[in-house]
Design an enzyme around this catalytic site. Structure first.
Site, mmCIF file in Angstrom:
data_model
loop_
_atom_site.group_PDB
_atom_site.id
_atom_site.type_symbol
_atom_site.label_atom_id
_atom_site.label_comp_id
_atom_site.label_asym_id
_atom_site.label_seq_id
_atom_site.Cartn_x
_atom_site.Cartn_y
_atom_site.Cartn_z
ATOM 1 N N HIS A 167 3.563 -2.319 3.126
ATOM 2 C CA HIS A 167 3.597 -0.964 2.573
ATOM 3 C C HIS A 167 4.907 -0.694 1.839
ATOM 4 O O HIS A 167 5.993 -1.004 2.348
ATOM 5 C CB HIS A 167 3.420 0.077 3.691
ATOM 6 C CG HIS A 167 2.067 0.010 4.350
ATOM 7 N ND1 HIS A 167 1.746 -0.955 5.269
ATOM 8 C CD2 HIS A 167 0.958 0.789 4.197
ATOM 9 C CE1 HIS A 167 0.494 -0.784 5.679
ATOM 10 N NE2 HIS A 167 -0.008 0.264 5.046
ATOM 11 N N ASP A 227 0.812 -1.220 0.000
ATOM 12 C CA ASP A 227 0.000 0.000 0.000
ATOM 13 C C ASP A 227 0.845 1.269 0.000
ATOM 14 O O ASP A 227 2.028 1.273 0.378
ATOM 15 C CB ASP A 227 -0.907 0.033 1.242
ATOM 16 C CG ASP A 227 -2.107 -0.882 1.097
ATOM 17 O OD1 ASP A 227 -2.103 -1.721 0.178
ATOM 18 O OD2 ASP A 227 -3.040 -0.770 1.917
#
Length: 363
Positions: free
Chosen positions: A331, A184
């Site tokens: 992430h 992400d």
């Protein structure tokens, strides 16, 4: 007798008589003008009383003998009543005492106009009735406009879809002993390093990108697509709590991010999923994403690498939470992701050793 007469006349000689002053013409004219003025005054009084009686202006004086001196006080009372009559229609809009009858007249527009016509007739007897007649149509026009406003609510934006999301994906497409890696908040400085690691293990992952980051790093988006990875919409600005956004704001965050990612990736770029920031899914943003051809993508493993808890903590969380068919959340953007990169270097060989194969999320 003749002697006396002769003596008198010589002693006092008779002076020649002065010529008489001519009578000024102004005096008879003045008299006549006074007479005429008097007649006019009398006629005016008689005419005024007749005209006043006809117009009703002297009617209070006819009623005056009964109450006595109270008649001058009745005149303001009568004129105030004629002023109140047209004001009643306007008072109905403001919610004063007479508002109850006027509220009943609102649904029936013809009924309201009939009431105003009656008040206009009574207002015609007084001078104040004349301006009141145009005031009433203005009031009815104001009443008609708000009544039409609710009807014009149809062209407004589509309403939100209340409720909770029911189709958030948290598993792989194939199931079994498979795992899906998702990243992400990129693209960012760590995206290239993660792509290098994935290439070493022939892993295909999914990148949930922020719209403005994709627009700022189109080369990385193109590399993600070129190397066979998949793209996911992660909103334009990552607002939270995402499920609290208004419908229009959610439409923008999802739709604009989708367009930014597609533009950065180039022709043929596909965005297959939408992941709400912070997992803030609801029925509304789920429906918006579906309208753009995207499924709502969740996760089943969250090592909280974004908080930088340390490489051992990240690796341990994945190893303990993962079950076959799981979706791991990590992430590649949003800050320093050196711990994520270091943890991924340990997790990739461990997953292979555990017999996991790499898959994409379910569609």
């Amino acid at each position: 007798m003749h002697r006396n007469t002769a003596r008198r006349h010589p002693a006092h000689p008779i002076r020649p008589a002065r010529p008489a002053r001519p009578v000024r013409p102004a005096r008879p004219a003045a008299g006549r003008s006074r007479l005429v003025a008097g007649c006019i005054a009398v006629a005016a009084v008689l005419g005024l009383s007749a005209c006043g009686t006809a117009s009703g202006a002297l009617q209070p004086t006819t009623a005056a003998p009964t109450p006595g001196s109270a008649s001058p006080q009745q005149q303001p009372t009568g004129s105030a009543a004629t002023t109140i009559a047209p004001a009643t229609g306007s008072d109905g809009a403001t919610g004063s005492g007479p508002a109850a009858p006027s509220a009943a007249a609102k649904p029936g527009t013809p009924g309201a106009s009939g009431a105003s016509g009656a008040s206009g007739a009574s207002g015609a007897s007084g001078a104040s009735g004349t301006p009141s007649a145009p005031a009433q149509p203005a009031a009815t026009a104001r009443t008609t406009t708000p009544a039409a406003t609710p009807a014009t609510g149809t062209p407004a934006p589509p309403p939100a879809h209340p409720g909770t999301a029911t189709k958030v994906i948290g598993s792989t497409a194939s199931g079994g002993r498979t795992v899906a890696l998702t990243f992400d908040d990129g693209p960012g400085p760590a995206t290239g390093q993660i792509l290098d690691l994935l290439a070493q293990y022939h892993v295909k992952a999914t990148f949930c990108e922020i719209g403005q980051n994709a627009a700022a790093n189109p080369a990385l988006v193109k590399r993600v697509v070129a190397e066979g990875h998949r793209l996911c919409d992660h909103s334009v600005h990552h607002p939270q709590p995402f499920e609290k956004l208004s419908h229009d704001k959610a439409v923008y965050e999802i739709g604009a991010a989708h367009d930014m990612i597609v533009k950065a990736g180039g022709p043929g770029t596909e965005v297959s999923w939408f992941r709400a920031p912070g997992g803030g899914f609801d029925a509304d943003n789920e429906h918006i994403a579906a309208g753009l051809g995207m499924s709502s993508l969740g996760w089943s493993v969250d090592p909280r690498d974004w908080a930088r808890p340390g490489v051992p903590a990240i690796v341990s969380a994945v190893q303990h939470q993962l079950k076959p068919g799981g979706v791991i959340l990590m992430h590649d953007g949003g800050g320093d992701r050196s711990q994520t990169v270091a943890a991924l270097k340990q997790l990739l060989p461990w997953l292979v050793a555990q017999g996991y194969t790499f898959d994409l999320p379910a569609a």
